[in-house]
Design a protein around this motif. Structure first.
Motif, PDB file in Angstrom:
ATOM      1  N   HIS A 325       0.821  -1.209   0.000  1.00 42.98           N
ATOM      2  CA  HIS A 325       0.000   0.000   0.000  1.00 42.98           C
ATOM      3  C   HIS A 325       0.858   1.263   0.000  1.00 42.98           C
ATOM      4  N   GLN A 326       1.996   1.206   0.682  1.00 49.47           N
ATOM      5  CA  GLN A 326       2.856   2.395   0.829  1.00 49.47           C
ATOM      6  C   GLN A 326       4.298   2.030   0.451  1.00 49.47           C
ATOM      7  N   VAL A 329       7.239   3.804   2.191  1.00 54.40           N
ATOM      8  CA  VAL A 329       7.373   3.755   3.653  1.00 54.40           C
ATOM      9  C   VAL A 329       8.235   2.548   4.027  1.00 54.40           C
ATOM     10  N   ALA A 349       8.166   7.174   7.388  1.00 59.77           N
ATOM     11  CA  ALA A 349       7.942   7.811   6.093  1.00 59.77           C
ATOM     12  C   ALA A 349       8.805   9.062   6.028  1.00 59.77           C
ATOM     13  N   ARG A 360       1.166   9.285   5.231  1.00 57.92           N
ATOM     14  CA  ARG A 360       1.705   8.031   4.686  1.00 57.92           C
ATOM     15  C   ARG A 360       2.194   7.089   5.801  1.00 57.92           C
ATOM     16  N   ALA A 364       0.452   3.410   6.625  1.00 55.56           N
ATOM     17  CA  ALA A 364       1.196   2.147   6.701  1.00 55.56           C
ATOM     18  C   ALA A 364       1.004   1.499   8.070  1.00 55.56           C
TER      19      ALA A 364
END
Ligand code: ADP
Length: 369
Positions: A325-326, A329, A349, A360, A364
């Motif tokens: 998803h991130q 990160v 992040a 962000r 995460a």
């Protein structure tokens, strides 16, 4: 085989020792860990499992090391003294560590150094606690001098009866209940030869007495606050002859003063953000400092870095979901079995805008809720 590079021995096998390992690998330094258990967080480098309170165990571990440092501050003074007497390079040394082990001794020592801190008193009786309360608006913070962590051993009280159990065990530290705008942390590393380098000041956000988030640098800090924090850390590091990383936990009071809360003489939770956010991480710098090697640049790699602690556990599916998803990160898992409330990892992040960087990091971290 003759060793060409030094061996650093770390007492304690927690996540701080674990995060020193990649830094040691990069520097080509050998790292050995005296861990509490075979499945410790630092088991990748653990070369011995034993009790850090046992003199013979610690001396045996130290025999193969060029310098001894720590993952925690709990090694008893007699064991530290015995290490030194046996000729080990102990960094930080027992005379410095004392002030990270005992909050009353720390307050006394910092008073002598002239470092700004909350009003405080040593109290051995209920009447001494009541006397302080009467002079400070009827409320105060009482702390056990030793053994506290993550808010355990800290109570906000309005009567001595609330700490009667602690008073039975001996003296307590009573402090002014500081009205603060926020909590800050100033990290600095210092070598035995005297060179020291601070990192930029950070803000720490606590939830329930435990660090939850770190924002680097501390947003909108005035020059005066930044200067005061760096001066405090430098004078504590020099005054107490600290070697390695020193973390100074600070309050920025509502009236703009910078006051010392407590000291840690090792890499610190507020410095995890330096792994991904700084030119030199606190773990690399700690190794360089205890080895008396040249210290690294502490400047930030990005305008903002935000670290969020993860408690409990980081199951693989959640790690994979967070990474998917991130992608920008960084997830750090400490290799610990699940346990409610325990720090199990963190995410960091970095970015150009604070709000977006916080978003962000939280997005995460939410995969681990
Ligand atoms: P620990 O050793 O458990 O980390 P601390 O001394 O850092 O304990 O205290 C934990 C938290 O309690 C701090 O982060 C702060 O939020 C709060 N606290 C501690 N001392 C004071 C004080 N004198 N005034 C106001 N809040 C305090």
């Amino acid at each position: 085989m003759r060793r060409l590079m030094p061996v650093v021995g770390v007492i304690g096998g927690g996540q701080l020792a674990r995060m020193m390992i990649p830094a040691a690998v990069a520097l080509g330094v050998e790292i050995r860990v005296l861990a509490e258990a075979a499945d410790s967080s630092a088991r990748l480098a653990a070369t011995a499992v034993g009790d850090y309170r046992d003199e013979a165990t610690v001396l045996e571990f130290a025999r193969g090391c060029d310098v001894i440092t720590f993952d925690h501050e709990h090694v008893p003074q007699p064991v530290l003294q015995a290490l030194q007497a046996a000729g080990a390079a102990v960094r930080p040394g027992p005379d410095a560590l004392l002030y990270a082990q005992d909050k009353l001794m720390m307050r006394e020592r910092l008073s002598r150094l002239g470092v700004p801190q909350p009003d405080w008193v040593r109290a051995e009786s209920a009447s001494e606690v009541e006397g302080f309360l009467a002079d400070h608006g009827g409320r105060a913070v009482v702390k056990t001098p030793r053994g506290g962590y993550d808010g355990k051993g800290v109570r906000v009280v309005s009567s001595a009866a609330e700490v009667a159990d602690w008073l039975e065990g001996g003296a307590v530290l009573v402090e002014e209940l500081v009205s603060f705008r926020r909590e800050l942390a100033q990290l600095i590393a210092r070598r035995p030869s005297g060179e020291s380098r601070p990192w930029p000041l950070v803000e720490t956000v606590q939830k329930g007495g435990v660090c939850a988030e770190v924002i680097a640098p501390a947003a909108h800090a005035s020059d005066a606050v930044e200067r005061a924090a760096a001066e405090i850390a430098t004078s504590v590091a020099n005054g107490l002859d600290v070697t390695g990383v020193l973390a100074v936990e600070l309050f920025e009071s509502s009236d703009g003063r910078v006051l010392v809360n407590e000291l840690a003489m090792r890499p610190h939770n507020s410095g995890h953000v330096t792994i991904d956010g700084s030119v030199t991480s606190q773990f690399e710098q700690h190794l360089r400092a205890v080895l008396d090697w040249p210290l690294g640049d502490t400047s930030a790699r990005a305008p903002w870095s935000v670290m969020i602690n993860v408690f409990g556990e980081l199951p693989q599916p959640a790690i994979m979901a967070a990474l998917g998803h991130q992608p920008a990160v960084k997830v750090h898992a400490y290799g610990k079995g699940p346990r409610a409330g325990r720090k199990a990892g963190h995410v960091t992040a970095t970015g150009d805008e604070l709000d977006e960087t916080v978003y962000r990091a939280r997005a995460a971290a939410a995969h681990f809720d």
